[in-house]
Design an enzyme around this catalytic site. Structure first.
Site, PDB file in Angstrom:
ATOM      1  N   CYS B  88      16.601   7.851 -33.415  1.00  0.00           N
ATOM      2  CA  CYS B  88      15.295   7.289 -33.062  1.00  0.00           C
ATOM      3  C   CYS B  88      14.266   7.470 -34.171  1.00  0.00           C
ATOM      4  O   CYS B  88      13.163   6.932 -34.102  1.00  0.00           O
ATOM      5  CB  CYS B  88      14.778   7.910 -31.773  1.00  0.00           C
ATOM      6  SG  CYS B  88      15.971   7.751 -30.443  1.00  0.00           S
ATOM      7  N   CYS B 214      11.005   7.674 -17.257  1.00  0.00           N
ATOM      8  CA  CYS B 214      11.847   7.133 -18.327  1.00  0.00           C
ATOM      9  C   CYS B 214      11.129   5.968 -18.989  1.00  0.00           C
ATOM     10  O   CYS B 214      10.487   5.162 -18.317  1.00  0.00           O
ATOM     11  CB  CYS B 214      13.170   6.635 -17.758  1.00  0.00           C
ATOM     12  SG  CYS B 214      14.039   7.888 -16.800  1.00  0.00           S
ATOM     13  N   VAL B 217      13.255  -0.152 -21.820  1.00  0.00           N
ATOM     14  CA  VAL B 217      14.221  -0.566 -22.838  1.00  0.00           C
ATOM     15  C   VAL B 217      13.837  -1.981 -23.227  1.00  0.00           C
ATOM     16  O   VAL B 217      13.748  -2.852 -22.371  1.00  0.00           O
ATOM     17  CB  VAL B 217      15.660  -0.526 -22.288  1.00  0.00           C
ATOM     18  CG1 VAL B 217      16.637  -1.039 -23.336  1.00  0.00           C
ATOM     19  CG2 VAL B 217      16.023   0.886 -21.856  1.00  0.00           C
ATOM     20  N   LYS B 342       6.823   4.636 -23.272  1.00  0.00           N
ATOM     21  CA  LYS B 342       6.808   4.409 -21.822  1.00  0.00           C
ATOM     22  C   LYS B 342       6.550   2.934 -21.523  1.00  0.00           C
ATOM     23  O   LYS B 342       7.263   2.348 -20.711  1.00  0.00           O
ATOM     24  CB  LYS B 342       5.728   5.285 -21.173  1.00  0.00           C
ATOM     25  CG  LYS B 342       5.634   5.117 -19.665  1.00  0.00           C
ATOM     26  CD  LYS B 342       6.751   5.863 -18.987  1.00  0.00           C
ATOM     27  CE  LYS B 342       7.126   5.288 -17.643  1.00  0.00           C
ATOM     28  NZ  LYS B 342       7.759   3.983 -17.675  1.00  0.00           N
ATOM     29  N   HIS B 346      11.707   1.120 -25.987  1.00  0.00           N
ATOM     30  CA  HIS B 346      12.173   1.831 -27.167  1.00  0.00           C
ATOM     31  C   HIS B 346      13.261   1.080 -27.903  1.00  0.00           C
ATOM     32  O   HIS B 346      14.431   1.429 -27.864  1.00  0.00           O
ATOM     33  CB  HIS B 346      12.667   3.218 -26.731  1.00  0.00           C
ATOM     34  CG  HIS B 346      13.058   4.106 -27.866  1.00  0.00           C
ATOM     35  ND1 HIS B 346      12.599   3.946 -29.155  1.00  0.00           N
ATOM     36  CD2 HIS B 346      13.865   5.186 -27.890  1.00  0.00           C
ATOM     37  CE1 HIS B 346      13.129   4.885 -29.918  1.00  0.00           C
ATOM     38  NE2 HIS B 346      13.905   5.651 -29.181  1.00  0.00           N
TER      39      HIS B 346
END
Lengths: 488, 401
Positions: B88, B214, B217, B342, B346
């Site tokens: 990352c 989480c 995406v 958030k 990501h």
């Protein structure tokens, strides 16, 4: 004196109430109600005959020096590999030395006792000084079949040698008949059987007494000279007939564990023998018979060595360490009977690289790491360069085993995203007593019962299944210790 | 002793795509989108770029290996183009490479571009693959990212003697705050305001992390063009110069995963990288000097413990600082001012540059009043690549002048 030096057992933690099976499948086969007393032991989704045999072997060997073992026998009718020595996987997992003979015994339901006879013969012939024999089975019955209800999963193991024996081998007798009560063809997943009345009247109640009598005649013994008679036969009517025919008094009859485990196939006579030895006292005579295309009869006399304290759980320790599997469909999924959608995440190709596994066999299959000879830091996986910042020694490592070490949970989670047959997938960091840490899957536990600091023991399990090549890979998982009730 | 690159490098242009489930766009489209904005902002010609660095993490469902996809897509004229990958921290690595290339004197102007197309995986979460080696599935735990990070919470609770309810309460505040910021940002993926009750009632993903703990995406791309501070002042004589104060990376030595020195409740790498970054940037008291932050909030617990690992919150007091609103948009040190991972999601290879973009636009006061951080002087970005027990941490500090 040749005989059994140590004995151990394994019963999977999960138990399925037979009534649950009947509630789901009784509509299809109402007659199965007759088999529905008690519960059956069910291997977890990550267990098979190899992992259960490893667990039973670890239980049997817990007071022994493994480096003395020079021969290994494994018996099962559910061998995970048709080609690849299954006992070889067990040998590696147990960390036994390379200079060892190993063999799989299979197909016959009495392959467990056949392997035991082979082990005893090797000692007698001085081909081996110490033989480990393990057996485990997890046979499948089709949904709605009697076998689905009757069969259970378990394992047993014995260390056989010529000194310090707890049960001396006194003699044996065998018969062989191509009596086909149960069979599985080359690609069969499920057990098949012929009519149960024929099995009972022509098989069990005829061939079992025939073997008992053959043995007694050969050695000039009476059945009444024996304290325990061990023979696996789930059929209550047949047992009654056999006990009457042979004069087996109720106190002589070893419980067949049908209501707590079920018929564990090639392992079952040995599972019952372990149970019998648990409570045996010096001087007792035990007669063991197994049935499967004929019979093996083995005679043992218990010695004073039986009184040495043992850390083994044998069978009773496992019987009390249980979790109720209160879900029949989960059982069907675990046994790959009911296909389920595991999600696209599960469709990645898990292709075992054999050359890699060969290099890492001790790391992966034996859970061996390293200890730095310079600073003593214990590390897993094996390292070339010491992780201790103040040491950093290169190539100063010695092998260090973790599979027999207790650990504690340093952190954990229950993961609903990970592909699993028992979601949530529970895993976490384990710190080992004596040093070393690693992240492991946890087995046989529930998220709500976990906390940091809880002790765990290591258990050899199936790590992954590769459906394209129809094989499983193995690794170790952490099993959180559970408080158990007393009694057996 | 090397002095680092403080005040040697300036960012003269940045671009950032809208992040989200960009079903209509491939990685090529995203690269062109961020690059076009970046180039226009820099006010230079494409041919003035002398070297380029591509950050892209995932091989499996993306553009594949090498830097060729960037060179080809942007038609870069046979200049050196290099691909970087470091979990990352990938985009920050691309930025670092561009800065170092210029700082070394090898080039005057360099491009860093990060891109990730995740939403061709076919399922939620990050795509699988051999991220941890070809044998990863043969040993260890069948762990996903949320499950690996969730364990920070159980270890943190055990270490500091606080209950999971207290942690969950603080984690809910972390996510509520980020969603409040993300809702104001047109480039964010998730733009809904959420409540603490919603967070606590959400389905469990990996205990104790629920759905709102989480990050999203998504697909996205971000880019930066860097040069020396002298050249920047020559190109943009009338504008505020945003210069690089420090870039630091710390990769695990294996200590956390192999030895028993690490208790599982913090990031050893972030602590190391932070110390180095503050030294390079000549920051003595980060809690007083840092104006705002974009940290790696792949999960709420990651952001939570990172507040301590960056030495912003004293050890054991992240709960108090979070609940007291220190990191809210109107707090003392606003964190995730654009909505963070958030709300942006990501896209691994783009995130570090997206974070820098958020700091850059605030430092230049280019954001609407409603989401402005006032008097921002120094912005910190932080990436955490890998998993708590084995990872690489990357920190950048940029500022005015």
């Amino acid at each position: 004196m040749i005989g059994i030096q140590a004995f151990g057992g394994y019963v999977p933690r999960y138990r399925l109430d037979r009534q649950l099976i009947y509630q789901s499948m009784g509509w299809m086969a109402p007659g199965n109600k007759a088999h529905c007393r008690g519960e059956k032991a069910v291997a977890g989704f990550d267990e098979d005959s190899i992992t259960m045999a490893v667990a039973a072997s670890l239980d049997a060997m817990c007071n022994c020096d493994r480096s003395r073992i020079d021969s290994l026998c494994f018996a099962s009718t559910c061998l995970p590999f048709k080609e690849r020595l299954n006992a070889g996987i067990i040998k590696t997992a147990l960390g036994l030395k390379n200079e060892i003979s190993a063999a799989d015994f299979s197909s016959g339901l009495r392959s467990g006792t056949t392997a035991l006879l082979h082990a005893l013969d090797s000692i007698k012939a001085k081909r081996s000084r110490s033989t480990l024999l393990c057996a485990a089975d997890n046979r499948l019955g089709k949904p709605a079949s009697p076998q689905e209800i009757i069969f259970g999963d378990a394992g047993a193991a014995f260390l056989v040698g010529d000194e310090n024996v707890v049960a001396e081998f006194k003699g044996s007798y065998s018969t062989t008949h191509d009596f086909v009560d149960h069979y599985r063809g080359e690609f069969a997943k499920y057990d098949r059987q012929w009519e149960d009345r024929w099995i009972r009247d022509v098989g069990l109640t005829h061939l079992i007494p025939e073997a008992f009598n053959g043995f007694l005649q050969k050695y000039g013994k009476q059945i009444s000279e024996y304290n325990k008679i061990v023979y696996p036969c789930h059929d209550r009517t047949a047992r009654k007939t056999i006990n009457n025919l042979m004069g087996i008094a109720p106190e002589m009859e070893q419980d067949n564990l049908q209501e707590r485990i079920g018929d564990s196939g090639s392992a079952h006579a040995l599972v019952m023998l372990v149970k019998a030895l648990e409570n045996a006292v010096a001087g007792e005579r035990i007669l063991v018979l197994s049935f499967g295309n004929g019979c093996d009869v083995l005679d043992f006399e218990v010695t004073f060595a039986i009184e040495h304290p043992s850390a083994s759980k044998h069978i009773s320790g496992w019987l009390n360490d249980r979790i109720e599997l209160n879900n029949y469909t989960k059982y069907l999924v675990w046994r790959n009977i009911l296909p389920v959608e595991e999600g696209l995440r599960s469709e990645e190709d898990l292709w075992t690289r054999w050359s890699l596994l060969w290099r890492k066999r001790n790391e992966i299959l034996a859970l061996r790491g390293t200890r730095c000879k310079q600073c003593g830091t214990v590390q897993y996986p094996p390292q070339r360069v010491c992780v201790n910042d103040e040491c950093g020694a290169i190539d100063e490592m010695e092998e260090y085993g973790f599979s027999d070490k207790t650990g504690i949970i340093a952190s954990y989670t229950g993961d609903n995203l990970a592909s699993s047959f028992n979601p949530p997938a529970i895993y976490g960091q384990i710190e080992f007593e004596g040093g070393g840490k690693y992240m492991f899957d946890f087995a046989d536990c529930e998220l709500d019962a976990l906390s940091t600091g809880m002790p765990v023991k290591m258990s050899f399990r199936k790590k992954y299944h590769d459906p394209r090549r129809d094989i499983s890979g193995y690794f170790w998982k952490a099993v959180p210790s559970k408080e158990t009730t007393t009694d057996g | 002793m090397a002095k680092g690159i403080r005040d040697k490098i300036a960012i003269i242009g940045m671009g950032c795509t809208r992040f989200g489930e960009r079903w209509e766009s491939g990685a090529e489209d995203l690269m062109v989108e961020s690059f076009t904005e970046c180039l226009a902002d820099a006010g230079i010609e494409r041919k003035e770029i002398q070297a380029a660095y591509l950050g892209c993490y995932n091989d499996e469902v993306n553009i594949g290996k090498s830097a060729v996809p960037l060179a080809k897509t942007l038609k870069l004229p046979f200049i050196p183009v290099t691909r970087l990958e470091n979990y990352c921290a990938t985009a920050t690595e691309a930025f670092r490479a561009a800065c170092y290339a210029v700082a070394s004197g090898a080039y005057d102007i360099a491009l860093a571009l990060g891109v990730e197309k995740l939403k061709d995986a076919g399922y939620g979460g990050l795509p699988g693959g051999a991220g941890a080696g070809v044998d990863a599935f043969m040993a260890g735990a069948n762990a996903t990212a949320p499950g690996a990070f969730a364990q920070l919470a159980t270890a943190y609770a055990a270490k500091h003697g606080i209950t999971m309810e207290q942690i969950k309460h603080a984690l809910a505040h972390v996510s509520v705050k980020s969603h409040a910021n993300g809702a104001l940002n047109k480039k964010a993926h998730l733009r809904k305001v959420i409540t603490e009750e919603q967070v606590l009632a959400a389905p469990m993903i990996a205990y104790p992390l629920g759905l709102f703990d989480c990050c999203g995406v998504s697909d996205g791309s971000a880019a930066a063009i860097v040069t020396t501070t002298d050249i920047a002042r020559a190109i943009k004589p009338k504008e505020e110069i945003i210069s690089v104060k420090s870039i630091q990376i710390a990769a695990t030595s294996g200590e956390e995963s192999i030895s028993t020195n690490w208790d599982g409740s913090y990031f050893a790498t972030t602590r190391r990288a932070a110390m180095q970054a503050y030294e390079e940037a000549a920051i003595k008291n980060p809690r007083q000097e840092i104006s705002m932050m974009e940290v790696h909030d792949c999960f709420s617990i990651t952001e939570f413990v990172t507040m301590e690992d960056l030495f912003i919150s004293p050890e054991g007091s992240a709960c108090d600082d979070v609940l007291n609103g220190l990191f809210d948009l109107n707090g003392g040190i606003p964190c995730q001012v654009d909505g963070g991972l958030k709300c942006f999601g990501h896209p691994v290879g783009a995130s570090g540059l997206r974070m820098l973009y958020a700091m850059y636009e605030q430092l230049l006061e280019r954001v609407p009043e409603e989401r402005k951080v006032h008097n921002a002087r120094l912005g910190l970005t932080h990436n955490l690549g890998g998993r708590p027990h084995q990872n690489v941490a990357a920190i950048c500090i940029i500022g005015r002048g």
